[in-house]
Each structure stands twice: as C-alpha cells, then as structure tokens.
Design an enzyme around this catalytic site. Sequence first.
Site, PDB file in Angstrom:
ATOM      1  N   GLU A  50       0.806  -1.127  -0.020  1.00  0.00           N
ATOM      2  CA  GLU A  50      -0.005  -0.115  -0.011  1.00  0.00           C
ATOM      3  C   GLU A  50       0.786   1.261  -0.129  1.00  0.00           C
ATOM      4  OE1 GLU A  50      -2.416  -1.014   3.513  1.00  0.00           O
ATOM      5  OE2 GLU A  50      -3.914  -1.557   1.985  1.00  0.00           O
TER       6      GLU A  50
HETATM    7  N1  IFG Z   1      -4.467  -4.102   4.472  1.00  0.00           N
HETATM    8  C1  IFG Z   1      -3.255  -3.526   5.190  1.00  0.00           C
HETATM    9  C2  IFG Z   1      -2.957  -3.810   6.644  1.00  0.00           C
HETATM   10  C3  IFG Z   1      -3.987  -3.850   7.333  1.00  0.00           C
HETATM   11  C4  IFG Z   1      -5.195  -4.709   6.813  1.00  0.00           C
HETATM   12  C5  IFG Z   1      -6.541  -4.735   7.695  1.00  0.00           C
HETATM   13  C6  IFG Z   1      -1.944  -5.747   4.019  1.00  0.00           C
HETATM   14  C7  IFG Z   1      -0.677  -6.194   3.548  1.00  0.00           C
HETATM   15  C8  IFG Z   1      -5.464  -4.064   5.251  1.00  0.00           C
HETATM   16  N2  IFG Z   1      -1.964  -4.244   4.388  1.00  0.00           N
HETATM   17  O1  IFG Z   1      -2.793  -6.435   4.515  1.00  0.00           O
HETATM   18  O2  IFG Z   1      -1.977  -2.782   6.914  1.00  0.00           O
HETATM   19  O3  IFG Z   1      -4.717  -2.298   7.535  1.00  0.00           O
HETATM   20  O4  IFG Z   1      -7.142  -5.666   7.303  1.00  0.00           O
END
Ligand code: IFG
Length: 528
Positions: free
Chosen positions: A341
């Site tokens: 992200e």
């Molecule tokens: N995605 C984000 C996490 C977390 C997650 C919550 C990943 C690799 C959503 N990154 O999963 O930091 O916020 O479900």
Amino acid sequence: MKKGRFRYLKIFGGILFILLTVLIINHCTKETTAPMDKASLIPLPAKIAPSKGAFRLKRGTVIFVSNNSDEAFRVGDYLSDFLHTATGYQLPVKATNKTKGKKDIFLFLSKNQEELGKEGYVLRVTPEMISITAYQPAGLFYGTQTLRQLLPYEIEKKSVQRVSWLVPAGTITDKPEYAYRGAMLDVARHFFPPEDVKAYIDMLAFFKINMLHLHLSDDQGWRIEIKSWPKLTEIGGSTEVGSGKGGFYTREEYKDLVNYAADRFITIIPEIDMPGHTNAALASYGVLNCDNKPRKLYTGTDVGFSTLCTSKDTVYSFIDDVMRELAAMTPGSWIHIGGDEAHATPMKEYIPFIERTQEMVWAHKKYVIGWDEIANATIDKSTVIQFWDNNKNTLKGVRQGAKVIMSPASRTYLDMQYDSTCNLGLHWSGYVEVDKAYDWDPATLVPGVEKENILGIESPLWTETITNMKDLEYMAFPRLAGHAEIGWTPASERKWDNYKIRLGNFASRFNAMGINFYHSPLIQWNDE
Ligand code: IFG
C-alpha cells in the site's frame, strides 16, 4: 450371643461391599479410553494406527531422552514441566541409550530416520511405554504436542486434576506438508506487551505453527528499540490507534521473545514496513521526509498516505542502521520489509527503493520477505512474496522464481469479521466464517501459483480493532486451528465434514486453556 454374631456378619458384609465397589470402579476406569483413531487431533496427523489398551501416566513415570542431544533434553524438560501443572507429577528427565522400559516415556533422536525430515516424528503408545522418535528435535517437540492432544482435555488445566491420565495405544507417523506455517501479529496498530505475545506463542506451538511474523512498525507505531535512532520508540512508540499509550519492545525484551519462541520451535520474523506505512518513523525524524519536517503522530486507521523520502541518502543509511540492528537481534533467516500500500510513493521511485532495500537486507546476511506488491520490482529468487490480495503481483513474483507465502485476506486474515454481527474486525475482504477459513487449498487458490511455488501459509491478525488478548483469541480461534491444519495436513486428507467434528471436540480443550474462542454456529461444540 445371636445378636453379637449378626453384628459381625453385618460388618463383614459391609467391608465386602466396599471392597467389591472399589474393585469395580477401579476396573471400569482401568485402561479404557477412546481408541487412538477416535481422538480429536488438530492438525490431523498423516497416519494413525490404533492398537489395544492404553498407557497410564503415573507419578513414577520417567521421561528418558536419547543421551546425545541437549535439544532433545530440552524437549524432555518442556514435556515434564507441561505435564506437572495438571497432574502434579514431577516426572524426572534422564539420559538413556535404552529403547525399552516399564511404564516410561522415551524421546529418541534417530539419525537413520531421515525420511521424517526436520519436523516429522513417530509416536508409539503401548500399555507399557510411550516413545517419540524423530530425525530432528523439532520432530520430538511436535510429537509431544500430539501426545498432549491424546491425553484427557483436563491436561490443559492450570491446576492439579484428579483424572486417570490415559493415552490410547497405537502408532502415529506424521510430518508436515509445508515448511512455513505462520501467524502474523500486528503490534503496531495496537501494542501487545511481551506476556501477551508469549501467551500467543504458546497457542501457536500447540497447533504446530512454526513462524511468528511480528508487524513491528506502521503509521500508528514503531515497536522495536533501535539504539542508533532512539526517537523511533521515544516518539514513534508513544501512541497507537485510538491514542492509547502504545509501547515498544526493548532489545532485551525482543531477544527474550525470540528465545521463548525458539524453545517452542517457532522462528520470529520481524517486519519493518516500507516505504509506505511509515508515519510513526516520519513523525520521529524529520530527516526521513523530503521536506525535513517531522509529521504529526497518527492514531487513525487510514492507510496509504505515508512514504519515506526515497530520494534521500539519509533514508538509506537509516534503513541500513535499522536492518543491522534488527539482524543482530534476529537469529531467523528472514527480515520482512513490508512494501504494501505505498500509494504515496510513485512506482518509478518505489521499484528502485525495493531493489536497494533488498540489497541492504542481504548485506546483513538475511533473506527478504515482502507483501506481494514488491514483485513489481526486480526481486531475487531467494526473496519470498507474501500473497495477500493481488494475483497479478504474486504471479510476477513466481515468474521471477520467488517462493510464495499464501495469506489470502479472504481466507486467512484473522481480523476479518466472522459475519455481520461480529463487533470486532473489518470486512473489506468479506466475512470469513470457520468453514471459509478452512475449506480451501493453497495450491489451487491462485491460478499459476502451484504447490512447488509455495513455501507455506500464514494467518495475519491486523489490530486496528483488536486491543487485548481476549479479543485477539476470539478472532484467532478457531480459524487459526484450521489454518494450522492446512499448513500441516495434505489437502487430500482434509475434509470439512470430518474437521468440524474434531474442532467441536476441542471446545473442552480451548476452555481448559482459557482461550476465549468464537462459538461458530457451524460447529457442534462439545464444551465439557
Ligand atoms: N491491508 C493492510 C494492513 C491492514 C489490513 C487490515 C496488508 C498487507 C488491510 N496491508 O494487509 O496494514 O490495514 O485488514
């Protein structure tokens, strides 16, 4: 006279009745327990061959250990300590090169059982003895975890129980399907003190999980002391989601966690998430930002707004210092560099950043793991891709020869709500009931990602909404037990209809362990 004789007869009759009753009770409780193949074991062992009778663990039982390995001895001590709590027995651990004994337990390392691999074992139970044979100490340890599950559920209680400690006779030959069977705990969004992490490690070991990935840094918190950059914890460790007091692990506390995990054959994998998910670091040191201004601490739950300044040499010497100190505290082979992200990092900057960071990890003699986005960079085949949500990224990684850790959010994310009534967790990847968490095969889930590309499976627990151990347990169990079985038991042997019965029989064990598990309506829970 008659009256006196009658009185003696009555006394004699009473004694006879008591003797008979004791004999009958003793016979009924004698050596009878469900046969070995009717025991509820998770993960399901590869081969179970029941035989007649049972072994009774007694006060005088001795734990003999093959006298050529300190690690084997450590497993013996672990087993003796574990059994002491609920039995009250203090079982001595002694060296031996004997192979037979009376009413004893034997832990053997056998150099000629290479086919068992690093973690396999053979557990033999007869009315006379219990023996666990393995090629490596981890196998001995996993044999003791299976032995734990063959004992009455009261063995998990925290006080002495008056129970016949019977173990059904038979032979279990077992070894895991995947080498990497992991759990991830996000201690950045909400901090979990060392005692909580140790409690979680104990639960992971019970299910033969062998990796614990600690998500040590994010926008809301930096959780590991780095001596060369002290403000990372002084400032970055001072808060968390919801503006709580946060916290961090000192080097000593982190090393203690590493050792505690290692004693249970669990490797800790530290993650420093970069270049995104870095606001805590950016708030600690202005120099990490392109404008040299420290950011404000952040206690919300947005993602994708932060980035290290990828054009500054200072940032790379920062990363090098962090990698050096982290590698020195981490005996395991991997450091996780995150990479997810990074919406605030242009791809043309992200790619060289990942490639340069990969080199720095190698410079400190560790291998790299990263979330699937890092496969957009040129990665080495020794780098591991953690698939969480993007098939395309993951296929890019496979094409570069990388191995994959399967963490599909829609199956393994323990912060996903069970259903819409669950007041903890999120549901951006859907609701994940116990059956959805269990009933899938990592080797067929993503077209193009085959079994030989897969290192194993990992269950991330993100803690935006999770603030304490009871909530952690509620979200992790029972789904993590199913993930442990996916990592250990061949897909061909895994059937939801069979698993759900075994899982239902775990209720009394979960209760005895004090685990606050979710009573899924899909399961017939046999709480004793
Ligand atoms: N995605 C984000 C996490 C977390 C997650 C919550 C990943 C690799 C959503 N990154 O999963 O930091 O916020 O479900």
